[in-house]
Motif scaffolding. Structure first.
Motif, PDB file in Angstrom:
ATOM      1  N   VAL A 133       0.843  -1.198   0.000  1.00 58.55           N
ATOM      2  CA  VAL A 133       0.000   0.000   0.000  1.00 58.55           C
ATOM      3  C   VAL A 133       0.878   1.248   0.000  1.00 58.55           C
ATOM      4  O   VAL A 133       0.610   2.222  -0.720  1.00 58.55           O
ATOM      5  N   ALA A 134       1.962   1.226   0.786  1.00 60.08           N
ATOM      6  CA  ALA A 134       2.893   2.352   0.812  1.00 60.08           C
ATOM      7  C   ALA A 134       3.514   2.574  -0.565  1.00 60.08           C
ATOM      8  O   ALA A 134       3.699   3.723  -1.001  1.00 60.08           O
ATOM      9  N   TRP A 135       3.829   1.495  -1.268  1.00 62.53           N
ATOM     10  CA  TRP A 135       4.401   1.623  -2.613  1.00 62.53           C
ATOM     11  C   TRP A 135       3.414   2.323  -3.537  1.00 62.53           C
ATOM     12  O   TRP A 135       3.799   3.224  -4.308  1.00 62.53           O
ATOM     13  N   VAL A 136       2.148   1.928  -3.477  1.00 69.98           N
ATOM     14  CA  VAL A 136       1.141   2.564  -4.334  1.00 69.98           C
ATOM     15  C   VAL A 136       1.065   4.060  -4.027  1.00 69.98           C
ATOM     16  O   VAL A 136       0.988   4.899  -4.942  1.00 69.98           O
ATOM     17  N   HIS A 137       1.092   4.405  -2.759  1.00 71.19           N
ATOM     18  CA  HIS A 137       0.991   5.823  -2.391  1.00 71.19           C
ATOM     19  C   HIS A 137       2.217   6.604  -2.855  1.00 71.19           C
ATOM     20  O   HIS A 137       2.086   7.724  -3.360  1.00 71.19           O
ATOM     21  N   ARG A 138       3.399   6.032  -2.714  1.00 73.65           N
ATOM     22  CA  ARG A 138       4.630   6.762  -3.063  1.00 73.65           C
ATOM     23  C   ARG A 138       4.923   6.752  -4.555  1.00 73.65           C
ATOM     24  O   ARG A 138       5.357   7.757  -5.130  1.00 73.65           O
ATOM     25  N   HIS A 139       4.757   5.601  -5.177  1.00 70.49           N
ATOM     26  CA  HIS A 139       5.202   5.411  -6.550  1.00 70.49           C
ATOM     27  C   HIS A 139       4.046   5.293  -7.542  1.00 70.49           C
ATOM     28  O   HIS A 139       4.305   5.170  -8.754  1.00 70.49           O
ATOM     29  N   GLU A 172       1.831   5.998  10.136  1.00 67.22           N
ATOM     30  CA  GLU A 172       2.814   7.048  10.406  1.00 67.22           C
ATOM     31  C   GLU A 172       4.243   6.548  10.229  1.00 67.22           C
ATOM     32  O   GLU A 172       5.098   7.249   9.669  1.00 67.22           O
ATOM     33  N   ALA A 173       4.522   5.332  10.678  1.00 66.36           N
ATOM     34  CA  ALA A 173       5.877   4.793  10.574  1.00 66.36           C
ATOM     35  C   ALA A 173       6.324   4.649   9.125  1.00 66.36           C
ATOM     36  O   ALA A 173       7.529   4.661   8.838  1.00 66.36           O
ATOM     37  N   LEU A 174       5.383   4.518   8.206  1.00 66.21           N
ATOM     38  CA  LEU A 174       5.702   4.397   6.785  1.00 66.21           C
ATOM     39  C   LEU A 174       5.569   5.724   6.055  1.00 66.21           C
ATOM     40  O   LEU A 174       5.667   5.769   4.823  1.00 66.21           O
ATOM     41  N   GLY A 175       5.336   6.794   6.805  1.00 69.50           N
ATOM     42  CA  GLY A 175       5.212   8.109   6.199  1.00 69.50           C
ATOM     43  C   GLY A 175       3.939   8.294   5.404  1.00 69.50           C
ATOM     44  O   GLY A 175       3.911   9.082   4.441  1.00 69.50           O
ATOM     45  N   LEU A 176       2.890   7.612   5.803  1.00 69.11           N
ATOM     46  CA  LEU A 176       1.627   7.650   5.073  1.00 69.11           C
ATOM     47  C   LEU A 176       0.574   8.431   5.848  1.00 69.11           C
ATOM     48  O   LEU A 176       0.588   8.457   7.078  1.00 69.11           O
ATOM     49  N   PRO A 177      -0.371   9.041   5.157  1.00 61.26           N
ATOM     50  CA  PRO A 177      -1.485   9.673   5.862  1.00 61.26           C
ATOM     51  C   PRO A 177      -2.366   8.622   6.521  1.00 61.26           C
ATOM     52  O   PRO A 177      -2.443   7.469   6.055  1.00 61.26           O
ATOM     53  N   ALA A 178      -3.036   8.996   7.598  1.00 63.55           N
ATOM     54  CA  ALA A 178      -3.887   8.050   8.321  1.00 63.55           C
ATOM     55  C   ALA A 178      -4.997   7.498   7.441  1.00 63.55           C
ATOM     56  O   ALA A 178      -5.478   6.381   7.657  1.00 63.55           O
ATOM     57  N   ASP A 179      -5.401   8.274   6.434  1.00 59.93           N
ATOM     58  CA  ASP A 179      -6.496   7.845   5.561  1.00 59.93           C
ATOM     59  C   ASP A 179      -5.994   7.337   4.220  1.00 59.93           C
ATOM     60  O   ASP A 179      -6.691   7.455   3.207  1.00 59.93           O
ATOM     61  N   VAL A 180      -4.786   6.753   4.189  1.00 57.94           N
ATOM     62  CA  VAL A 180      -4.232   6.274   2.919  1.00 57.94           C
ATOM     63  C   VAL A 180      -5.162   5.257   2.268  1.00 57.94           C
ATOM     64  O   VAL A 180      -5.316   5.240   1.039  1.00 57.94           O
TER      65      VAL A 180
END
Length: 290
Positions: A133-139, A172-180
């Protein structure tokens, strides 16, 4: 929540095994038929579909994902689908059967792999899915994906992993918004996995009660409750039916329970290949509301 009030509390170990052994309920012939359909429908769905195959999303594990149904010059909302298989089977190659349907409605599909148990602990599997999920948000923007319109779904064990992206405390630990994760659609999920400590599934999970509780979405804080459709088959295993009903009540007004008639644990999610099905309409409704 009463920690003694878990799904199936009071049942014997043998009764719990029956409640959660959906492969046994289906029988080997029907189970094999369903598994062949997963791969065949996925192959058909992605044949000729624009996308990116085998993108590594997590350097630590080397696990990869596939992106399907993107369009040059446009960022599309994205459905991240997490496969099931009781955390020890299946792959992204079996799990893209909704990609063509969603592409036709302007939605991209992302299907991640994760390291299967027992080679990975359930904690590590959860970490990897959250990393996808973090990858989708960042990249995502570099691959045609809108990081502001991420919907997560999954079937069975994938429903559990979907739940673990819906709760709070990890973003938060992954630098993502709470509502990612803007919305979610778990199918036949497992949301309080404490019963599994006492059934055959624990042969490859190796959980104890305390770890199972920490890995149960129903027991974890969720300060923000995203819109969700909690889907389950009418002919599902008794344990999965109870889990879905309980989780919808726990999630509250943000969640709708959808009990799909004439479907079992394995074929209910395959209805996502058909744009006219009730589950496809429900998923598209979640996405259009973003």
């Amino acid at each position: 929540m009463d920690l003694h009030d878990w799904p199936g509390h009071g049942l014997t170990d043998a009764e719990l095994d029956v409640a959660y052994n959906v492969r046994g309920k289906a029988g080997e012939e029907l189970f094999g038929h369903h598994m062949r359909r997963y791969r065949a429908l996925s192959d058909e769905a992605v044949d000729g579909l624009p996308g990116h195959r085998g993108v590594v999303y997590d350097e630590a594990s080397g696990e990869a994902l596939d992106v399907w149904g993107v369009e040059a010059g446009r960022l599309r909302p994205v459905f991240v689908f997490v496969h099931g298989g009781y955390w020890r089977a299946l792959s992204r190659a079996d799990s893209a059967f909704m990609a063509r349907m969603l592409h036709g409605h302007g939605v991209a599909t992302v299907v991640p792999d994760y390291t299967l148990a027992p080679a990975a602990t359930l904690e590590e599997i959860v970490r990897q899915v959250r990393a996808s999920v973090a990858w989708v948000h960042r990249h995502g923007p570099g691959h045609g994906l809108d990081p502001g319109r991420i919907v997560v779904g999954g079937s069975s064990a994938g429903g559990h992993l979907t739940g673990m992206t819906m709760v709070g405390g990890w973003q938060e630990a992954l630098g993502l918004p709470a509502d990612v994760v803007k919305a979610a659609m778990p199918f036949s999920g497992l949301f309080d996995i404490r019963p599994l400590v006492r059934v055959y599934v624990n042969e490859w999970l190796g959980l104890d009660g305390a770890r199972a509780a920490r890995l149960s979405p129903e027991l974890l804080p969720a300060p923000r409750r995203c819109p969700a459709v909690v889907a389950v088959a009418a002919d599902d295993g008794d344990g999965f039916l109870e889990q879905s009903r309980r989780f919808q009540r726990h999630w509250g007004p943000a969640a709708e329970l959808m009990v799909v008639p004439d479907r079992d644990h394995f074929d209910v999610v395959l209805d996502l290949a058909d744009e006219t099905s009730a589950v496809s309409r429900a998923l598209l409704g979640l996405i259009r509301a973003l």
